[in-house]
Motif scaffolding. Structure first.
Motif, PDB file in Angstrom:
ATOM      1  N   ALA A  12      -3.975  -8.202   0.471  1.00 53.61           N
ATOM      2  CA  ALA A  12      -4.381  -7.754   1.623  1.00 53.61           C
ATOM      3  C   ALA A  12      -5.084  -8.601   2.672  1.00 53.61           C
ATOM      4  O   ALA A  12      -5.996  -9.156   2.392  1.00 53.61           O
ATOM      5  N   TYR A  13      -4.581  -8.614   3.849  1.00 54.75           N
ATOM      6  CA  TYR A  13      -4.936  -9.511   4.696  1.00 54.75           C
ATOM      7  C   TYR A  13      -6.645  -9.440   5.141  1.00 54.75           C
ATOM      8  O   TYR A  13      -7.263 -10.681   5.308  1.00 54.75           O
ATOM      9  N   HIS A  14      -7.347  -8.371   5.018  1.00 54.87           N
ATOM     10  CA  HIS A  14      -8.479  -8.216   5.336  1.00 54.87           C
ATOM     11  C   HIS A  14      -9.570  -8.793   4.411  1.00 54.87           C
ATOM     12  O   HIS A  14     -10.574  -8.755   4.503  1.00 54.87           O
ATOM     13  N   THR A  15      -8.942  -9.140   3.165  1.00 58.63           N
ATOM     14  CA  THR A  15      -9.837  -9.639   1.978  1.00 58.63           C
ATOM     15  C   THR A  15      -9.937 -11.273   2.162  1.00 58.63           C
ATOM     16  O   THR A  15     -10.685 -11.695   1.401  1.00 58.63           O
ATOM     17  N   GLN A  16      -9.288 -11.938   3.300  1.00 57.85           N
ATOM     18  CA  GLN A  16      -9.356 -13.299   3.406  1.00 57.85           C
ATOM     19  C   GLN A  16     -10.334 -13.671   4.245  1.00 57.85           C
ATOM     20  O   GLN A  16     -10.858 -12.898   5.447  1.00 57.85           O
ATOM     21  N   ASP A  17     -10.724 -14.904   4.229  1.00 61.07           N
ATOM     22  CA  ASP A  17     -11.901 -15.404   5.042  1.00 61.07           C
ATOM     23  C   ASP A  17     -11.131 -16.490   6.224  1.00 61.07           C
ATOM     24  O   ASP A  17     -10.698 -17.525   5.865  1.00 61.07           O
ATOM     25  N   PHE A  18     -11.123 -15.655   7.451  1.00 61.62           N
ATOM     26  CA  PHE A  18     -10.527 -16.286   8.664  1.00 61.62           C
ATOM     27  C   PHE A  18     -11.359 -17.034   9.444  1.00 61.62           C
ATOM     28  O   PHE A  18     -11.070 -17.529  10.651  1.00 61.62           O
ATOM     29  N   ILE A  19     -12.769 -17.165   9.173  1.00 61.85           N
ATOM     30  CA  ILE A  19     -13.576 -17.917   9.911  1.00 61.85           C
ATOM     31  C   ILE A  19     -13.737 -19.530   9.882  1.00 61.85           C
ATOM     32  O   ILE A  19     -13.753 -19.960  11.003  1.00 61.85           O
ATOM     33  N   LYS A  20     -13.043 -19.819   8.877  1.00 60.85           N
ATOM     34  CA  LYS A  20     -12.808 -21.432   8.838  1.00 60.85           C
ATOM     35  C   LYS A  20     -11.515 -21.555   9.565  1.00 60.85           C
ATOM     36  O   LYS A  20     -10.679 -20.596  10.008  1.00 60.85           O
ATOM     37  N   SER A  21     -10.995 -22.956   9.708  1.00 64.77           N
ATOM     38  CA  SER A  21      -9.839 -23.412  10.354  1.00 64.77           C
ATOM     39  C   SER A  21      -8.706 -22.490   9.915  1.00 64.77           C
ATOM     40  O   SER A  21      -8.581 -22.772   8.548  1.00 64.77           O
ATOM     41  N   THR A  22      -8.036 -21.931  10.763  1.00 58.19           N
ATOM     42  CA  THR A  22      -6.910 -20.749  10.340  1.00 58.19           C
ATOM     43  C   THR A  22      -5.707 -20.771  11.166  1.00 58.19           C
ATOM     44  O   THR A  22      -5.810 -20.841  12.243  1.00 58.19           O
ATOM     45  N   ALA A  23      -4.682 -20.889  10.407  1.00 58.37           N
ATOM     46  CA  ALA A  23      -3.293 -20.643  11.049  1.00 58.37           C
ATOM     47  C   ALA A  23      -2.864 -19.624  10.501  1.00 58.37           C
ATOM     48  O   ALA A  23      -2.569 -19.646   9.191  1.00 58.37           O
ATOM     49  N   ILE A  24      -2.402 -18.543  11.123  1.00 58.44           N
ATOM     50  CA  ILE A  24      -1.649 -17.317  10.672  1.00 58.44           C
ATOM     51  C   ILE A  24      -0.115 -17.469  11.050  1.00 58.44           C
ATOM     52  O   ILE A  24       0.355 -17.691  12.258  1.00 58.44           O
ATOM     53  N   ILE A  25       0.552 -17.308   9.992  1.00 57.95           N
ATOM     54  CA  ILE A  25       2.141 -17.725  10.078  1.00 57.95           C
ATOM     55  C   ILE A  25       2.950 -16.398   9.919  1.00 57.95           C
ATOM     56  O   ILE A  25       2.981 -15.816   9.019  1.00 57.95           O
ATOM     57  N   VAL A  26       3.764 -16.072  11.068  1.00 62.27           N
ATOM     58  CA  VAL A  26       4.563 -15.094  10.949  1.00 62.27           C
ATOM     59  C   VAL A  26       6.037 -15.349  11.056  1.00 62.27           C
ATOM     60  O   VAL A  26       6.299 -16.342  11.722  1.00 62.27           O
ATOM     61  N   GLY A  27       6.807 -14.560  10.445  1.00 61.37           N
ATOM     62  CA  GLY A  27       8.240 -14.877  10.385  1.00 61.37           C
ATOM     63  C   GLY A  27       9.169 -13.816  11.197  1.00 61.37           C
ATOM     64  O   GLY A  27       8.478 -12.808  11.832  1.00 61.37           O
ATOM     65  N   THR A  28      10.497 -13.765  11.298  1.00 63.80           N
ATOM     66  CA  THR A  28      11.230 -12.644  11.625  1.00 63.80           C
ATOM     67  C   THR A  28      11.318 -11.402  10.878  1.00 63.80           C
ATOM     68  O   THR A  28      11.049 -11.544   9.494  1.00 63.80           O
ATOM     69  N   GLU A  29      11.466 -10.417  11.129  1.00 63.63           N
ATOM     70  CA  GLU A  29      11.604  -9.308  10.589  1.00 63.63           C
ATOM     71  C   GLU A  29      12.801  -9.107   9.705  1.00 63.63           C
ATOM     72  O   GLU A  29      12.604  -8.640   8.724  1.00 63.63           O
TER      73      GLU A  29
END
Length: 264
Positions: free
Chosen positions: A200-217
């Motif tokens: 689940a996305y909310h369990t991760q630590d995004f405070i450090k340098s972060t790249a969120i990667i999304v693809g096509t549906e």
């Protein structure tokens, strides 16, 4: 000041090609912007405006005086010419011919030690790209990167759907391989939105340098991204489908990172 009243004018025909053809935009290194807000944002974003065209029935010279630099040409056009070039149904009487940028991945500059980056792989629909850019602007993301782009960034539909956020974001594009190499060199954690081996996305630590990667549906992210992911993340859903619009997903993920960083 020059005036053009005929749609048969050779310069107007060239601008029609510039509006309609990606090939022409690549060849000339120019693109068209329509509207005062979008043109103003382009100026703030460091874009060089080569020429302003206006229809005096909708806008006056005084209104566009703030957009003129010492190197800007000003051309008055007739209603017929303006309607030929205008992309939107409701407009403000202003068109700008603007020089494009390179958007090279290595030109990205970060003003923070822990940048927050949104990466979209192979987005095809201009509307989705525009929405992603609006989301990134709203979240004040440090950069948006388009991997393996399927359409050029200066497509009029992208400019329109982004409501000018094409010019407010720091944007780069490149191949997936190039982008992964760049992110790893900068020690930026890679979080891939994917169904496989995800948490689940909310369990991760995004405070450090972060790249969120999304693809096509339709196809999601390529194997290369999944192989290089620090952690795959998922947005838990309670309905019958297992995916949502890419721009919506990007918004949920990027604002969770902003929540963790206490920037809301």
């Amino acid at each position: 000041m020059k005036e053009i009243t005929s749609i048969q004018n050779s310069f107007i025909k060239q601008l029609t090609q510039l509006k309609d053809k990606s090939r022409e935009r690549r060849k000339t290194g120019l693109f068209l912007i329509e509207g005062v807000r979008e043109t103003t944002l382009a100026l703030k974003g460091g874009y060089e405006i080569e020429t302003l065209l206006f229809y005096s029935g909708l806008i006056s010279e005084k209104q566009i005086s703030d957009l003129i630099t010492s190197q800007t040409n000003l051309i008055e056009v007739s209603k017929e010419v303006y309607e030929k070039l205008a992309y939107r149904d409701t407009t403000e009487g202003l068109l700008a011919i603007v020089k494009n940028k390179t958007h090279a991945i290595n030109d990205l500059k970060f003003n923070t030690k822990t940048p927050l980056i949104l990466v979209a792989e192979a987005p095809e629909k201009p509307g989705n790209i525009g929405a992603i850019l609006r989301t990134a602007d709203a979240a004040n993301a440090d950069a948006v990167i388009i991997a393996n782009p399927k359409t050029d960034l200066y497509n009029p539909n992208i400019i329109r759907s982004s409501v000018g956020c094409l010019f407010t974001n720091q944007i780069a594009s490149g191949s997936t391989t190039e982008i992964i190499k760049f992110l790893k060199a900068k020690s930026i954690n890679i979080y891939c939105a994917a169904l496989q081996a995800s948490v689940a996305y909310h369990t991760q630590d995004f405070i450090k340098s972060t790249a969120i990667i999304v693809g096509t549906e339709a196809t999601g992210l390529s194997h290369e991204w999944l192989k290089n992911s620090n952690q795959n993340i998922i947005i838990p859903m309670q309905g019958e489908i297992d995916s949502m619009n890419v721009s919506v997903a990007a918004g949920i993920l990027i604002f969770e990172a902003k929540r963790q960083r206490n920037f809301l």
